[in-house]
Design a protein around this motif. Structure first.
Motif, PDB file in Angstrom:
ATOM      1  N   MET A 167       1.640  20.956   1.664  1.00 45.46           N
ATOM      2  CA  MET A 167       2.181  19.840   1.920  1.00 45.46           C
ATOM      3  C   MET A 167       2.721  19.341   0.681  1.00 45.46           C
ATOM      4  SD  MET A 167       2.178  19.433   5.335  1.00 45.46           S
ATOM      5  CE  MET A 167       1.433  20.387   6.493  1.00 45.46           C
ATOM      6  N   PRO A 168       3.985  18.580   0.758  1.00 44.33           N
ATOM      7  CA  PRO A 168       4.449  17.977  -0.376  1.00 44.33           C
ATOM      8  C   PRO A 168       3.545  16.773  -0.763  1.00 44.33           C
ATOM      9  CG  PRO A 168       6.257  18.290   1.002  1.00 44.33           C
ATOM     10  CD  PRO A 168       4.795  18.685   1.806  1.00 44.33           C
ATOM     11  N   THR A 169       3.523  16.631  -2.202  1.00 43.45           N
ATOM     12  CA  THR A 169       2.710  15.405  -2.882  1.00 43.45           C
ATOM     13  C   THR A 169       3.233  14.744  -4.018  1.00 43.45           C
ATOM     14  OG1 THR A 169       1.332  16.690  -4.011  1.00 43.45           O
ATOM     15  CG2 THR A 169       0.459  16.473  -2.001  1.00 43.45           C
ATOM     16  N   ARG A 170       2.698  13.316  -4.165  1.00 42.04           N
ATOM     17  CA  ARG A 170       3.489  12.910  -5.366  1.00 42.04           C
ATOM     18  C   ARG A 170       2.191  12.860  -6.521  1.00 42.04           C
ATOM     19  NH1 ARG A 170       3.873   9.620  -0.823  1.00 42.04           N
ATOM     20  NH2 ARG A 170       6.183   8.595  -0.572  1.00 42.04           N
ATOM     21  N   SER A 171       2.742  12.694  -7.741  1.00 38.37           N
ATOM     22  CA  SER A 171       1.869  12.583  -8.666  1.00 38.37           C
ATOM     23  C   SER A 171       1.402  11.306  -8.813  1.00 38.37           C
ATOM     24  CB  SER A 171       2.563  13.131  -9.973  1.00 38.37           C
ATOM     25  OG  SER A 171       3.657  12.483 -10.410  1.00 38.37           O
ATOM     26  N   VAL A 172       1.994  10.222  -8.426  1.00 34.83           N
ATOM     27  CA  VAL A 172       1.580   8.820  -8.419  1.00 34.83           C
ATOM     28  C   VAL A 172       1.823   8.486  -7.217  1.00 34.83           C
ATOM     29  CG1 VAL A 172       2.292   6.425  -9.452  1.00 34.83           C
ATOM     30  CG2 VAL A 172       2.607   8.888 -10.999  1.00 34.83           C
ATOM     31  N   PRO A 173       0.787   7.614  -6.845  1.00 34.70           N
ATOM     32  CA  PRO A 173       0.743   6.867  -5.348  1.00 34.70           C
ATOM     33  C   PRO A 173       1.837   5.975  -5.127  1.00 34.70           C
ATOM     34  CG  PRO A 173      -1.505   6.598  -6.185  1.00 34.70           C
ATOM     35  CD  PRO A 173      -0.595   7.301  -7.488  1.00 34.70           C
ATOM     36  N   ASP A 174       2.693   6.265  -4.140  1.00 38.16           N
ATOM     37  CA  ASP A 174       3.567   5.235  -3.744  1.00 38.16           C
ATOM     38  C   ASP A 174       3.171   3.981  -3.111  1.00 38.16           C
ATOM     39  OD1 ASP A 174       6.417   4.599  -2.514  1.00 38.16           O
ATOM     40  OD2 ASP A 174       5.374   4.286  -0.869  1.00 38.16           O
ATOM     41  N   PRO A 175       3.391   2.861  -3.515  1.00 37.82           N
ATOM     42  CA  PRO A 175       2.589   1.523  -3.045  1.00 37.82           C
ATOM     43  C   PRO A 175       2.510   1.405  -1.526  1.00 37.82           C
ATOM     44  CG  PRO A 175       4.081   1.026  -4.882  1.00 37.82           C
ATOM     45  CD  PRO A 175       4.342   2.389  -4.576  1.00 37.82           C
ATOM     46  N   PHE A 176       3.516   1.761  -0.887  1.00 38.18           N
ATOM     47  CA  PHE A 176       3.749   1.567   0.727  1.00 38.18           C
ATOM     48  C   PHE A 176       2.693   2.794   1.265  1.00 38.18           C
ATOM     49  CE2 PHE A 176       5.530   1.535   5.101  1.00 38.18           C
ATOM     50  CZ  PHE A 176       4.932   0.662   5.410  1.00 38.18           C
ATOM     51  N   ALA A 177       2.748   4.049   0.530  1.00 40.65           N
ATOM     52  CA  ALA A 177       2.054   5.027   1.077  1.00 40.65           C
ATOM     53  C   ALA A 177       0.596   4.838   0.915  1.00 40.65           C
ATOM     54  CB  ALA A 177       2.631   6.266   0.565  1.00 40.65           C
ATOM     55  N   ALA A 178       0.276   3.978  -0.183  1.00 42.15           N
ATOM     56  CA  ALA A 178      -0.945   3.749  -0.558  1.00 42.15           C
ATOM     57  C   ALA A 178      -1.655   2.958   0.514  1.00 42.15           C
ATOM     58  CB  ALA A 178      -1.094   3.319  -1.769  1.00 42.15           C
ATOM     59  N   LEU A 179      -0.874   1.863   0.697  1.00 45.31           N
ATOM     60  CA  LEU A 179      -1.240   0.806   1.564  1.00 45.31           C
ATOM     61  C   LEU A 179      -1.531   1.441   3.142  1.00 45.31           C
ATOM     62  CD1 LEU A 179       0.046  -2.730   2.499  1.00 45.31           C
ATOM     63  CD2 LEU A 179       0.429  -0.840   4.372  1.00 45.31           C
ATOM     64  N   ILE A 180      -0.633   2.427   3.472  1.00 47.44           N
ATOM     65  CA  ILE A 180      -0.797   3.240   4.798  1.00 47.44           C
ATOM     66  C   ILE A 180      -2.134   3.983   4.751  1.00 47.44           C
ATOM     67  CG2 ILE A 180       0.033   5.138   6.243  1.00 47.44           C
ATOM     68  CD1 ILE A 180       2.972   4.091   5.684  1.00 47.44           C
ATOM     69  N   GLY A 181      -2.304   4.538   3.423  1.00 45.78           N
ATOM     70  CA  GLY A 181      -3.460   5.467   3.498  1.00 45.78           C
ATOM     71  C   GLY A 181      -4.931   4.787   3.373  1.00 45.78           C
ATOM     72  N   ALA A 182      -4.736   3.439   2.842  1.00 42.97           N
ATOM     73  CA  ALA A 182      -5.906   2.667   2.807  1.00 42.97           C
ATOM     74  C   ALA A 182      -6.411   2.258   4.379  1.00 42.97           C
ATOM     75  CB  ALA A 182      -5.568   1.257   1.997  1.00 42.97           C
ATOM     76  N   ARG A 183      -5.243   1.908   5.139  1.00 42.43           N
ATOM     77  CA  ARG A 183      -5.604   1.683   6.691  1.00 42.43           C
ATOM     78  C   ARG A 183      -6.110   2.790   7.244  1.00 42.43           C
ATOM     79  NH1 ARG A 183      -4.468  -2.835   9.179  1.00 42.43           N
ATOM     80  NH2 ARG A 183      -2.890  -3.538   7.744  1.00 42.43           N
ATOM     81  N   ILE A 184      -5.605   3.915   6.932  1.00 41.19           N
ATOM     82  CA  ILE A 184      -5.911   5.350   7.706  1.00 41.19           C
ATOM     83  C   ILE A 184      -7.725   5.288   7.219  1.00 41.19           C
ATOM     84  CG2 ILE A 184      -6.058   7.646   7.581  1.00 41.19           C
ATOM     85  CD1 ILE A 184      -3.047   7.305   7.264  1.00 41.19           C
ATOM     86  N   ARG A 185      -7.739   5.167   5.961  1.00 38.43           N
ATOM     87  CA  ARG A 185      -9.245   5.280   5.598  1.00 38.43           C
ATOM     88  C   ARG A 185     -10.076   4.243   6.156  1.00 38.43           C
ATOM     89  NH1 ARG A 185      -8.637   4.795   0.641  1.00 38.43           N
ATOM     90  NH2 ARG A 185      -8.376   6.896   0.182  1.00 38.43           N
TER      91      ARG A 185
END
Length: 119
Positions: A1-19
């Motif tokens: 799966m494609p990934t970033r080397s640095v978290p995207d701010p909005f993706a990090a927000l979504i990720g935090a909500r998932i967690r």
């Protein structure tokens, strides 16, 4: 799966909500991965804002967590709306389908002669 080397701010927000939702349901990373059909590494990357997220991935995760997909994308400034959603879900005994029906009625109106009564 494609990934970033640095978290995207909005993706990090979504990720935090998932967690947060995963932990509220007392699910491990492995359990969420297995139930959603994703790899454990991909779920970890989602939670850390490193994965490039598809709509299908978000839909699978939201289904397993028992929330509408848009809940994963809500920002801090949306919290008053989030509290409203939590209240509707609680009033409907945790039934996501009934809560979604009430929200559709709220936003789009009730077709005449269909659906349940107000509140």
């Amino acid at each position: 799966m494609p990934t970033r080397s640095v978290p995207d701010p909005f993706a990090a927000l979504i990720g935090a909500r998932i967690r947060e939702l995963r932990r509220e349901k007392d699910m491990s990373l492995s359990q969420l991965a297995r139930a959603s059909g994703l790899s454990k590494g991909h779920v970890s990357n989602l939670e850390n804002g490193l994965a490039l997220m598809s709509v299908g991935t978000l839909q699978a995760v939201a289904r397993v967590l028992g929330v509408p997909m848009f809940v994963l994308c809500m920002r801090d400034e949306d919290e008053s709306f989030s509290a409203y959603l939590d209240n509707v879900l609680r009033e409907e005994g945790g039934d996501v389908g009934r809560a979604a029906e009430r929200l559709r009625e709220f936003f789009f109106g009730k077709p005449s002669g269909q659906g349940r009564g107000p509140g």
